[in-house]
Motif scaffolding. Structure first.
Motif, PDB file in Angstrom:
ATOM      1  N   VAL A   1       0.833  -1.206   0.000  1.00 23.00           N
ATOM      2  CA  VAL A   1       0.000   0.000   0.000  1.00 23.00           C
ATOM      3  C   VAL A   1       0.867   1.255   0.000  1.00 23.00           C
ATOM      4  CG1 VAL A   1      -1.649   1.350   1.358  1.00 23.00           C
ATOM      5  CG2 VAL A   1      -1.988  -1.113   1.064  1.00 23.00           C
ATOM      6  N   ILE A   2       1.940   1.256   0.776  1.00 26.91           N
ATOM      7  CA  ILE A   2       2.846   2.412   0.792  1.00 26.91           C
ATOM      8  C   ILE A   2       3.415   2.651  -0.609  1.00 26.91           C
ATOM      9  CG2 ILE A   2       5.095   3.222   1.618  1.00 26.91           C
ATOM     10  CD1 ILE A   2       4.428   1.786   4.288  1.00 26.91           C
ATOM     11  N   GLU A   3       3.831   1.593  -1.266  1.00 28.20           N
ATOM     12  CA  GLU A   3       4.370   1.738  -2.628  1.00 28.20           C
ATOM     13  C   GLU A   3       3.288   2.229  -3.586  1.00 28.20           C
ATOM     14  OE1 GLU A   3       6.762  -0.912  -6.013  1.00 28.20           O
ATOM     15  OE2 GLU A   3       5.809  -1.907  -4.301  1.00 28.20           O
ATOM     16  N   ARG A   4       2.076   1.711  -3.438  1.00 33.07           N
ATOM     17  CA  ARG A   4       0.967   2.118  -4.302  1.00 33.07           C
ATOM     18  C   ARG A   4       0.673   3.614  -4.137  1.00 33.07           C
ATOM     19  NH1 ARG A   4      -3.871   0.017  -6.593  1.00 33.07           N
ATOM     20  NH2 ARG A   4      -5.711   1.337  -6.249  1.00 33.07           N
ATOM     21  N   HIS A   5       0.578   4.069  -2.892  1.00 34.44           N
ATOM     22  CA  HIS A   5       0.299   5.491  -2.646  1.00 34.44           C
ATOM     23  C   HIS A   5       1.433   6.378  -3.164  1.00 34.44           C
ATOM     24  CE1 HIS A   5      -3.387   4.792  -0.763  1.00 34.44           C
ATOM     25  NE2 HIS A   5      -3.044   4.726   0.494  1.00 34.44           N
TER      26      HIS A   5
ATOM     27  N   ASP B   1      -3.688   4.632  15.162  1.00 34.80           N
ATOM     28  CA  ASP B   1      -3.810   3.174  15.030  1.00 34.80           C
ATOM     29  C   ASP B   1      -2.595   2.569  14.327  1.00 34.80           C
ATOM     30  OD1 ASP B   1      -5.139   0.687  15.271  1.00 34.80           O
ATOM     31  OD2 ASP B   1      -5.909   0.860  13.227  1.00 34.80           O
ATOM     32  N   TRP B   2      -1.884   3.400  13.563  1.00 31.81           N
ATOM     33  CA  TRP B   2      -0.689   2.905  12.864  1.00 31.81           C
ATOM     34  C   TRP B   2       0.313   2.290  13.831  1.00 31.81           C
ATOM     35  CZ3 TRP B   2       4.022   4.918  14.246  1.00 31.81           C
ATOM     36  CH2 TRP B   2       4.012   6.126  14.944  1.00 31.81           C
ATOM     37  N   ARG B   3       0.344   2.770  15.078  1.00 33.05           N
ATOM     38  CA  ARG B   3       1.293   2.243  16.062  1.00 33.05           C
ATOM     39  C   ARG B   3       1.066   0.759  16.331  1.00 33.05           C
ATOM     40  NH1 ARG B   3       4.167   6.142  18.789  1.00 33.05           N
ATOM     41  NH2 ARG B   3       3.482   8.311  18.510  1.00 33.05           N
ATOM     42  N   ASN B   4      -0.140   0.280  16.098  1.00 32.48           N
ATOM     43  CA  ASN B   4      -0.451  -1.135  16.335  1.00 32.48           C
ATOM     44  C   ASN B   4      -0.007  -2.035  15.188  1.00 32.48           C
ATOM     45  OD1 ASN B   4      -1.843  -0.563  18.808  1.00 32.48           O
ATOM     46  ND2 ASN B   4      -3.612   0.108  17.609  1.00 32.48           N
ATOM     47  N   HIS B   5       0.414  -1.430  14.068  1.00 33.61           N
ATOM     48  CA  HIS B   5       0.690  -2.234  12.878  1.00 33.61           C
ATOM     49  C   HIS B   5       2.054  -1.965  12.226  1.00 33.61           C
ATOM     50  CE1 HIS B   5      -3.542  -3.426  13.022  1.00 33.61           C
ATOM     51  NE2 HIS B   5      -3.867  -2.146  13.088  1.00 33.61           N
ATOM     52  N   PHE B   6       2.641  -0.796  12.465  1.00 36.06           N
ATOM     53  CA  PHE B   6       3.930  -0.476  11.848  1.00 36.06           C
ATOM     54  C   PHE B   6       5.064  -1.066  12.680  1.00 36.06           C
ATOM     55  CE2 PHE B   6       3.514   3.470   8.918  1.00 36.06           C
ATOM     56  CZ  PHE B   6       2.330   2.996   8.396  1.00 36.06           C
ATOM     57  N   ASP B   7       5.892  -1.927  12.070  1.00 30.43           N
ATOM     58  CA  ASP B   7       7.127  -2.325  12.722  1.00 30.43           C
ATOM     59  C   ASP B   7       8.270  -1.509  12.119  1.00 30.43           C
ATOM     60  OD1 ASP B   7       7.705  -3.454  10.242  1.00 30.43           O
ATOM     61  OD2 ASP B   7       7.572  -5.531  10.939  1.00 30.43           O
ATOM     62  N   ASP B   8       9.509  -1.819  12.497  1.00 33.25           N
ATOM     63  CA  ASP B   8      10.645  -1.022  12.026  1.00 33.25           C
ATOM     64  C   ASP B   8      10.768  -1.028  10.504  1.00 33.25           C
ATOM     65  OD1 ASP B   8      11.261  -0.402  14.619  1.00 33.25           O
ATOM     66  OD2 ASP B   8      12.863  -1.885  14.818  1.00 33.25           O
ATOM     67  N   GLU B   9      10.562  -2.191   9.889  1.00 33.59           N
ATOM     68  CA  GLU B   9      10.718  -2.288   8.437  1.00 33.59           C
ATOM     69  C   GLU B   9       9.636  -1.496   7.704  1.00 33.59           C
ATOM     70  OE1 GLU B   9      10.918  -5.670   4.878  1.00 33.59           O
ATOM     71  OE2 GLU B   9      10.952  -6.288   6.991  1.00 33.59           O
ATOM     72  N   VAL B  10       8.409  -1.596   8.187  1.00 29.22           N
ATOM     73  CA  VAL B  10       7.312  -0.857   7.566  1.00 29.22           C
ATOM     74  C   VAL B  10       7.537   0.645   7.735  1.00 29.22           C
ATOM     75  CG1 VAL B  10       4.837  -0.363   7.654  1.00 29.22           C
ATOM     76  CG2 VAL B  10       5.646  -2.725   7.808  1.00 29.22           C
ATOM     77  N   TYR B  11       7.978   1.045   8.936  1.00 30.27           N
ATOM     78  CA  TYR B  11       8.185   2.476   9.165  1.00 30.27           C
ATOM     79  C   TYR B  11       9.322   3.004   8.296  1.00 30.27           C
ATOM     80  CZ  TYR B  11       7.243   6.785  11.622  1.00 30.27           C
ATOM     81  OH  TYR B  11       6.835   8.061  11.899  1.00 30.27           O
TER      82      TYR B  11
ATOM     83  N   PHE C   1       7.930   3.509   4.917  1.00 29.16           N
ATOM     84  CA  PHE C   1       7.069   4.692   4.934  1.00 29.16           C
ATOM     85  C   PHE C   1       7.910   5.967   4.895  1.00 29.16           C
ATOM     86  CE2 PHE C   1       5.143   8.093   7.441  1.00 29.16           C
ATOM     87  CZ  PHE C   1       3.946   8.277   6.763  1.00 29.16           C
ATOM     88  N   THR C   2       8.967   6.026   5.697  1.00 27.49           N
ATOM     89  CA  THR C   2       9.825   7.208   5.743  1.00 27.49           C
ATOM     90  C   THR C   2      10.535   7.423   4.410  1.00 27.49           C
ATOM     91  OG1 THR C   2      10.162   6.921   8.125  1.00 27.49           O
ATOM     92  CG2 THR C   2      11.734   8.314   6.953  1.00 27.49           C
ATOM     93  N   ALA C   3      10.957   6.322   3.794  1.00 30.21           N
ATOM     94  CA  ALA C   3      11.621   6.436   2.489  1.00 30.21           C
ATOM     95  C   ALA C   3      10.673   7.023   1.449  1.00 30.21           C
ATOM     96  CB  ALA C   3      12.114   5.064   2.045  1.00 30.21           C
ATOM     97  N   ALA C   4       9.383   6.714   1.579  1.00 24.94           N
ATOM     98  CA  ALA C   4       8.401   7.190   0.601  1.00 24.94           C
ATOM     99  C   ALA C   4       7.912   8.595   0.894  1.00 24.94           C
ATOM    100  CB  ALA C   4       7.204   6.236   0.562  1.00 24.94           C
TER     101      ALA C   4
END
Length: 289
Positions: free
Chosen positions: A166-170, A256-266, A269-272
């Motif tokens: 989803v991050i890549e799609r957005h 709610d993102w805090r319940n689902h974002f781990d280090d790799e996802v974050y 997200f930051t890279a994007a």
């Protein structure tokens, strides 16, 4: 069973046919209001422009501005450019509230405007947009465009992989760039930013009142309270479910993102997005929630 059959047929109708049907439905809705709803006060502006990105309550805002109460106190009819002749830039007729315009600020500035106007853009914590988008794309979004293909992909992979998808799609669809373009736009009396979290939170009555007043619309307090009650997220969700429809009114809690974002996802997200979170004024990852 009948409602479910109708909903299935609507969801699988070709996009062009669906667009024509929605246009006819909107015009019929507007015609009834012209005939049956007396206008007691008119908006001082010729047009209102509701600008946004996906998963910031666009359907809810559309419902508010399509209600007879708003028409009674503004004389403005709702207009969704997606249901009309396709153009690179929409042309909103005078006396209409253009709803759900998914444009960056530079593109919005290029829209030809027939007279005086007010615009507003709804922002939301982009991390929560990712979470809301994931659940919507995976479970409930109407199957248009490539949605069914994306849904199949998300249902076959883990949530972590889905969030990365989803991050890549957005990012590819410039959603994050659109958010940034409005956040850094030069200050102007013609447009204002509103937070999704404020419009749907504990101070909803005050925030929606400010939004309406920015648009030149003044609703008496009892009528505004009734309007918000009619379109509460819980009621809209129950109404859709009672009609046999899949509800996409998932009012996720802010943060709610805090319940689902781990280090790799974050990290992805930051890279994007770079410093988009800070630019929008939301707390950093390590801030106390």
């Amino acid at each position: 069973m009948i409602n479910q059959t109708i909903e299935f047929a609507k969801q699988h109708t070709p996009n062009l046919t669906r667009r024509m049907a929605r246009r006819a439905q909107l015009e019929a809705h507007n015609a009834r209001k012209r005939l049956l709803v007396p206008v007691v006060s008119r908006c001082e502006f010729d047009n209102i422009y509701h600008c946004t990105v996906h998963k910031t309550g666009s359907q809810w805002i559309k419902a508010l501005f399509s209600d007879p109460t708003v028409y009674r106190h503004s004389g403005l009819l709702p207009y969704d450019p997606r249901f009309y002749k396709r153009r690179k830039l929409p042309i909103i007729p005078p006396g209409r509230a253009g709803l759900a315009l998914f444009h960056s600020y530079p593109r919005f500035k290029k829209i030809s405007k027939p007279g005086t106007y007010r615009a507003f853009f709804v922002i939301r914590d982009p991390r929560d947009i990712v979470i809301s988008s994931y659940f919507s794309l995976r479970n409930s979004h109407a199957p248009m465009g490539d949605i069914l293909q994306v849904r199949k992909t998300l249902q076959e992979i883990s949530m972590k992989e889905g969030l990365l998808h989803v991050i890549e799609r957005h990012s590819k669809r410039n959603l994050f760039k659109q958010l940034r373009s409005w956040a850094v736009a030069p200050s102007s009396e013609t447009f204002r930013l509103f937070r999704y979290e404020d419009l749907t939170g504990e101070r909803q009555l005050e925030e929606v009142d400010q939004l309406m007043r920015h648009c030149g619309i003044t609703l008496p307090a009892p009528e505004l309270e009734a309007l918000l009650s009619r379109y509460s997220f819980s009621k809209m969700r129950k109404d859709r479910e009672a009609a046999g429809k899949v509800s996409h009114y998932r009012k996720g809690k802010a943060g709610d993102w805090r319940n689902h974002f781990d280090d790799e996802v974050y990290a992805a997200f930051t890279a994007a997005t770079g410093n988009l979170v800070e630019v929008l004024g939301y707390p950093a990852r390590d801030a106390v929630s």
